[in-house]
Design an enzyme around this catalytic site. Structure first.
Site, PDB file in Angstrom:
ATOM      1  N   THR A  74      13.407 -24.335  31.191  1.00  0.00           N
ATOM      2  CA  THR A  74      13.348 -23.254  30.666  1.00  0.00           C
ATOM      3  C   THR A  74      11.976 -22.621  30.281  1.00  0.00           C
ATOM      4  OG1 THR A  74      15.392 -24.102  29.654  1.00  0.00           O
ATOM      5  CG2 THR A  74      14.349 -22.311  28.375  1.00  0.00           C
ATOM      6  N   ARG A 124      29.331 -23.754  33.291  1.00  0.00           N
ATOM      7  CA  ARG A 124      28.293 -24.441  32.177  1.00  0.00           C
ATOM      8  C   ARG A 124      27.330 -23.365  31.741  1.00  0.00           C
ATOM      9  NH1 ARG A 124      22.657 -25.803  31.102  1.00  0.00           N
ATOM     10  NH2 ARG A 124      22.816 -27.502  29.690  1.00  0.00           N
ATOM     11  N   ILE A 125      27.340 -23.462  30.576  1.00  0.00           N
ATOM     12  CA  ILE A 125      26.173 -22.665  29.848  1.00  0.00           C
ATOM     13  C   ILE A 125      25.400 -23.444  28.826  1.00  0.00           C
ATOM     14  CG2 ILE A 125      25.963 -20.672  27.995  1.00  0.00           C
ATOM     15  CD1 ILE A 125      28.591 -19.498  29.577  1.00  0.00           C
ATOM     16  N   ASP A 132      21.909 -23.882  25.674  1.00  0.00           N
ATOM     17  CA  ASP A 132      21.508 -23.690  24.482  1.00  0.00           C
ATOM     18  C   ASP A 132      20.792 -22.436  24.602  1.00  0.00           C
ATOM     19  OD1 ASP A 132      19.621 -25.088  25.857  1.00  0.00           O
ATOM     20  OD2 ASP A 132      18.588 -25.084  23.967  1.00  0.00           O
ATOM     21  N   THR A 175      13.845 -25.879  24.502  1.00  0.00           N
ATOM     22  CA  THR A 175      13.995 -26.257  25.990  1.00  0.00           C
ATOM     23  C   THR A 175      14.386 -27.684  25.987  1.00  0.00           C
ATOM     24  OG1 THR A 175      12.992 -26.856  28.102  1.00  0.00           O
ATOM     25  CG2 THR A 175      11.520 -26.665  26.140  1.00  0.00           C
ATOM     26  N   SER A 224      17.821 -30.773  27.080  1.00  0.00           N
ATOM     27  CA  SER A 224      19.381 -30.932  27.349  1.00  0.00           C
ATOM     28  C   SER A 224      20.161 -29.948  26.328  1.00  0.00           C
ATOM     29  CB  SER A 224      19.658 -32.440  26.961  1.00  0.00           C
ATOM     30  OG  SER A 224      19.104 -33.070  25.877  1.00  0.00           O
ATOM     31  N   GLY A 225      20.495 -29.057  26.855  1.00  0.00           N
ATOM     32  CA  GLY A 225      21.031 -27.946  26.011  1.00  0.00           C
ATOM     33  C   GLY A 225      22.097 -28.320  25.222  1.00  0.00           C
TER      34      GLY A 225
HETATM   35  N1  ASP Z   1      17.766 -26.017  27.671  1.00  0.00           N
HETATM   36  C1  ASP Z   1      18.259 -25.567  29.179  1.00  0.00           C
HETATM   37  C2  ASP Z   1      19.694 -25.654  29.507  1.00  0.00           C
HETATM   38  O1  ASP Z   1      20.492 -26.658  28.997  1.00  0.00           O
HETATM   39  C3  ASP Z   1      17.489 -26.289  30.096  1.00  0.00           C
HETATM   40  C4  ASP Z   1      16.123 -26.729  30.119  1.00  0.00           C
HETATM   41  O2  ASP Z   1      15.379 -26.022  28.863  1.00  0.00           O
HETATM   42  O3  ASP Z   1      15.323 -27.353  30.762  1.00  0.00           O
HETATM   43  O4  ASP Z   1      20.262 -24.932  30.040  1.00  0.00           O
END
Ligand code: ASP
Length: 344
Positions: free
Chosen positions: A205, A233-234, A236, A256, A258-259
């Protein structure tokens, strides 16, 4: 070593360790300076070890961050709004194929690019977000259109794609988002990790937080999510209060990592609440929030600035692409690895 064991190693190495407090401490002199305007950006956090990036790649990532900082700073220097500045900075990162947002986004399990983005105005607490969009060249501008031109906060998938067309935003064919590196990442994921999301989210991100000369803060975040995501899937990033949050006089945050964990800990809002309700300093609030993510098994990082423009960087990964610029320190500065001092 598998990606999973690598990640476990990273997490155990950093679990319970107040990394930002020890390594990323704000030098007293910098902390005392109150900038007129301030901007921080990130280009994702992850399992990122020294020596893993070639010198050319290292340079290219830093140049990408610098370009985003310069685009945002140009707006702020001229007296523009923090909202315009974070949008400008994120658009630059979305257009850069090195970062996982806009062009260069990661692929879903089915081999598509589904993009999420959010923006929040600290002055009005208005926010706009999109999830799973597939045809807008700059999803951050679509999130802003949701905020300003619809009565809603979050639009998803085909409806959001349609809204984008109706609003006349620049459209891109699905193959515009394709990059060979991301495709290879998907193929690798299909081989080894098909039961789960890519735990490395190596080049995550992008995001920006800013304070403008009128004292208003704003936050923006944009992402392709995680390689191998499926079932709609969505993460954070487009969830206000999880990956993105801004409130004048308190702070602006973009996360950024693991959302799923950032959603469960209301990470972005948590940073602001710690400042507002517990009187924590912004770095302390960033560290404490990252500790809460570590505790439930998540990893990643976040950037924040407080109501006076002091920047803070929190992370529990080996690295986070990050940078800062302000009226007090007007040359763009960047850092990648966790043990590299964060710019102020
Ligand atoms: N936070 C983002 C998500 O979970 C992925 C990332 O930041 O690498 O979609």
């Amino acid at each position: 070593m598998t990606l999973q064991s690598l990640r476990r190693l990273t997490l155990s190495a950093f679990a319970g360790l107040s990394l930002s407090a020890s390594v990323l401490a704000v030098p007293a002199a910098a902390a005392e300076k109150t900038p007129q305007w301030s901007l921080a950006v990130h280009g994702g956090a992850g399992v990122l070890e020294r020596g893993e990036l070639t010198p050319e790649k290292d340079k290219a990532f830093r140049a990408g961050l610098n370009a985003a900082l310069e685009a945002g700073a140009k707006v702020l220097k001229a007296g523009g709004s923090s909202l315009d500045a974070v949008e400008a900075a994120v658009r630059v990162l979305e257009d850069n194929p090195l970062f996982n947002a806009g062009k260069g986004a990661v692929f879903t399990a089915e081999g598509r690019n589904e993009l999420d983005a959010a923006i929040m105005d600290g002055a009005t607490l208005k926010a706009g977000a999109v999830a799973g969009v597939t045809r807008t060249r700059n999803p951050i501008s679509l999130a802003r259109a949701v905020m300003e031109k619809s009565p809603h906060v979050l639009l998803a998938r085909e409806g959001a794609d349609q809204f984008s067309k109706d609003m006349g935003l620049e459209q891109a064919a699905p193959d515009y988002f394709y990059t060979e590196d991301r495709w290879k990442q998907l193929l690798a994921w299909r081989k080894d990790q098909h039961a789960m999301l890519d735990p490395t989210h190596l080049f995550g991100t992008v995001g920006a937080v800013a304070l403008d000369q009128k004292g208003h803060v704003a936050a923006a975040t944009s992402t392709g999510g995680m390689t191998g995501k499926r079932w709609g899937r969505i993460g954070d990033s487009p969830i206000i209060g999880a990956g993105t949050y801004a409130r004048d006089g308190v702070c602006a945050v973009s996360a950024t990592g693991s959302g799923e964990y950032f959603i469960r800990e209301s990470a972005a809002r948590q940073v602001c609440d710690r400042i507002a309700w517990k009187g924590e300093a912004v770095q302390q609030a960033a560290d404490a929030t990252m500790a809460s993510i570590t505790k439930i098994g998540g990893d990643g990082g976040l950037i924040a600035i407080d109501g006076e423009g002091r920047a803070a960087f929190g992370m529990n990964d080996l690295g986070m692409y990050r940078g800062a610029i302000s009226s007090a320190a007007p040359t763009p500065r960047t850092a990648i690895y966790a043990d590299e001092p964060s710019p102020r």
